[in-house]
Design a protein around this motif. Structure first.
Motif, PDB file in Angstrom:
ATOM      1  N   THR A  13      51.387 -59.133  -0.686  1.00  8.39           N
ATOM      2  CA  THR A  13      52.412 -60.035  -0.149  1.00  8.39           C
ATOM      3  C   THR A  13      52.081 -60.537   1.255  1.00  8.39           C
ATOM      4  O   THR A  13      52.933 -61.128   1.911  1.00  8.39           O
ATOM      5  N   VAL A  14      50.850 -60.314   1.707  1.00  2.00           N
ATOM      6  CA  VAL A  14      50.483 -60.689   3.079  1.00  2.00           C
ATOM      7  C   VAL A  14      49.297 -61.656   3.151  1.00  2.00           C
ATOM      8  O   VAL A  14      48.840 -61.995   4.236  1.00  2.00           O
ATOM      9  N   LEU A  15      48.809 -62.110   2.003  1.00  2.58           N
ATOM     10  CA  LEU A  15      47.670 -63.030   1.959  1.00  2.58           C
ATOM     11  C   LEU A  15      48.002 -64.193   1.033  1.00  2.58           C
ATOM     12  O   LEU A  15      47.420 -64.342  -0.040  1.00  2.58           O
ATOM     13  N   ALA A 136      36.139 -63.670  19.012  1.00  2.00           N
ATOM     14  CA  ALA A 136      36.635 -64.119  20.318  1.00  2.00           C
ATOM     15  C   ALA A 136      37.821 -65.073  20.202  1.00  2.00           C
ATOM     16  O   ALA A 136      38.447 -65.398  21.208  1.00  2.00           O
ATOM     17  N   GLN A 137      38.115 -65.530  18.983  1.00  2.11           N
ATOM     18  CA  GLN A 137      39.246 -66.430  18.773  1.00  2.11           C
ATOM     19  C   GLN A 137      40.341 -65.690  18.014  1.00  2.11           C
ATOM     20  O   GLN A 137      40.260 -65.542  16.795  1.00  2.11           O
ATOM     21  N   PRO A 138      41.368 -65.200  18.682  1.00  3.35           N
ATOM     22  CA  PRO A 138      42.385 -64.385  18.025  1.00  3.35           C
ATOM     23  C   PRO A 138      43.172 -65.177  16.996  1.00  3.35           C
ATOM     24  O   PRO A 138      43.216 -66.412  17.036  1.00  3.35           O
ATOM     25  N   PRO A 139      43.796 -64.474  16.046  1.00  3.89           N
ATOM     26  CA  PRO A 139      44.573 -65.165  15.014  1.00  3.89           C
ATOM     27  C   PRO A 139      45.791 -65.855  15.616  1.00  3.89           C
ATOM     28  O   PRO A 139      46.490 -65.282  16.450  1.00  3.89           O
ATOM     29  N   GLU A 140      46.028 -67.088  15.200  1.00  9.01           N
ATOM     30  CA  GLU A 140      47.174 -67.843  15.683  1.00  9.01           C
ATOM     31  C   GLU A 140      48.071 -68.320  14.544  1.00  9.01           C
ATOM     32  O   GLU A 140      49.270 -68.491  14.727  1.00  9.01           O
ATOM     33  N   LEU A 141      47.470 -68.528  13.361  1.00  5.96           N
ATOM     34  CA  LEU A 141      48.208 -69.105  12.251  1.00  5.96           C
ATOM     35  C   LEU A 141      48.263 -68.132  11.077  1.00  5.96           C
ATOM     36  O   LEU A 141      47.410 -67.252  10.929  1.00  5.96           O
ATOM     37  N   SER A 168      51.786 -72.961  10.334  1.00  9.36           N
ATOM     38  CA  SER A 168      52.813 -71.973  10.668  1.00  9.36           C
ATOM     39  C   SER A 168      52.230 -70.855  11.539  1.00  9.36           C
ATOM     40  O   SER A 168      51.205 -70.260  11.190  1.00  9.36           O
ATOM     41  N   PRO A 169      52.860 -70.548  12.688  1.00  8.66           N
ATOM     42  CA  PRO A 169      52.352 -69.481  13.555  1.00  8.66           C
ATOM     43  C   PRO A 169      52.340 -68.127  12.852  1.00  8.66           C
ATOM     44  O   PRO A 169      53.167 -67.855  11.965  1.00  8.66           O
ATOM     45  N   LEU A 170      51.425 -67.286  13.273  1.00  3.98           N
ATOM     46  CA  LEU A 170      51.281 -65.960  12.682  1.00  3.98           C
ATOM     47  C   LEU A 170      52.578 -65.166  12.740  1.00  3.98           C
ATOM     48  O   LEU A 170      52.923 -64.444  11.808  1.00  3.98           O
ATOM     49  N   ILE A 191      46.010 -59.368   7.781  1.00  7.63           N
ATOM     50  CA  ILE A 191      45.304 -59.898   8.947  1.00  7.63           C
ATOM     51  C   ILE A 191      45.802 -59.168  10.194  1.00  7.63           C
ATOM     52  O   ILE A 191      46.878 -59.483  10.712  1.00  7.63           O
ATOM     53  N   PRO A 192      45.064 -58.187  10.695  1.00  8.10           N
ATOM     54  CA  PRO A 192      45.514 -57.477  11.900  1.00  8.10           C
ATOM     55  C   PRO A 192      45.276 -58.298  13.157  1.00  8.10           C
ATOM     56  O   PRO A 192      44.365 -59.132  13.210  1.00  8.10           O
ATOM     57  N   ALA A 193      46.104 -58.075  14.155  1.00  5.78           N
ATOM     58  CA  ALA A 193      45.856 -58.660  15.474  1.00  5.78           C
ATOM     59  C   ALA A 193      44.708 -57.901  16.138  1.00  5.78           C
ATOM     60  O   ALA A 193      44.343 -56.794  15.716  1.00  5.78           O
ATOM     61  N   ARG A 194      44.117 -58.464  17.182  1.00  5.86           N
ATOM     62  CA  ARG A 194      43.017 -57.806  17.879  1.00  5.86           C
ATOM     63  C   ARG A 194      43.486 -56.462  18.438  1.00  5.86           C
ATOM     64  O   ARG A 194      44.527 -56.368  19.082  1.00  5.86           O
ATOM     65  N   GLY A 195      42.727 -55.420  18.144  1.00  5.88           N
ATOM     66  CA  GLY A 195      43.029 -54.088  18.640  1.00  5.88           C
ATOM     67  C   GLY A 195      43.958 -53.288  17.760  1.00  5.88           C
ATOM     68  O   GLY A 195      44.147 -52.085  17.997  1.00  5.88           O
ATOM     69  N   ASP A 196      44.549 -53.900  16.716  1.00  2.00           N
ATOM     70  CA  ASP A 196      45.504 -53.184  15.865  1.00  2.00           C
ATOM     71  C   ASP A 196      44.866 -51.984  15.176  1.00  2.00           C
ATOM     72  O   ASP A 196      45.472 -50.909  15.099  1.00  2.00           O
TER      73      ASP A 196
END
Length: 217
Positions: A13-15, A136-141, A168-170, A191-196
């Motif tokens: 349910t997350v992809l 180097a480009q973190p997730p935004e969408l 749509s924003p993340l 999709i984890p955020a950086r460092g998660d």
């Protein structure tokens, strides 16, 4: 036709929108720095199964309904013949059963390269998230691992189901990570955020649980 599969799960349910089947293929020549799925990189015949067997599993788990199928990896387009057979089988299933499920596919290859080399495969996919993962480009969408990755809508079905999510924003996603286990292994889907993942590993260790092997390094 055989296809190398790392894992498959339902429901995801997350992809992508709705309740989906997730299929992760095994083998990736791109091997992006910072990839959280490094366990899918190696080409391994031990992961092979027939497309027919995979489709039997899909039909069985989706008896209560399915809204889409997400194909990831690994790199799906590194197995073009097997991917073509899988897409044909999915199309046959949804036409035979009258299901309006969509097909979302991830790829680390540039969109221009896929359009040049794999136009036939793209014609069988509803929505595509291409381009290499850039740490180097973190997730935004929503549903994208780095900011350079677009959500490409290839069919009218995708326009109908994905248009609201294209930009749509993340943070609009209610849930970004799922957890599954077979009693011996734990998998994280999404999709984890950086460092998660490092934060999760540290938290688990603080509570007496040490991860012996992880896929993100």
């Amino acid at each position: 036709m055989k296809i190398a599969v790392n894992k498959a799960h339902y429901p995801v349910t997350v992809l992508g929108p709705g309740k989906r089947i997730g299929i992760w293929l095994q083998g990736c020549r791109i091997q992006c720095k910072g990839c959280v799925s490094q366990d899918t990189w190696t080409s391994d015949t031990g992961h092979e199964m027939t497309v027919a067997r995979l489709m039997r599993w899909c039909r069985d788990v989706a008896k209560d309904g399915v809204e889409g199928i997400t194909i990831s990896g690994g790199e799906p387009f590194d197995q073009p013949e097997a991917l073509n057979a899988l897409l044909d089988a999915i199309h046959f299933w949804r036409e035979q059963a009258g299901i309006t499920m969509d097909i979302l596919c991830y790829s680390g290859y540039p969109l221009t390269s896929l359009q040049k080399k794999h136009r036939k495969l793209l014609s069988k996919i509803d929505a595509l998230i291409p381009e290499p993962y850039i740490d180097a480009q973190p997730p935004e969408l929503a549903w994208r691992g780095s900011a350079n990755q677009p959500l490409v809508l290839l069919t009218p079905l995708a326009q109908q189901k994905y248009a609201a999510w294209q930009d749509s924003p993340l943070e609009n996603q209610e849930k970004r990570i799922q957890t599954m286990t077979d009693g011996k292994h734990i998998w994280y889907i999404g999709i984890p955020a950086r460092g998660d993942m490092q934060a999760l590993e540290s938290l688990a260790e603080s509570r007496g649980l040490r991860f012996e092997q992880v896929s993100w390094r």
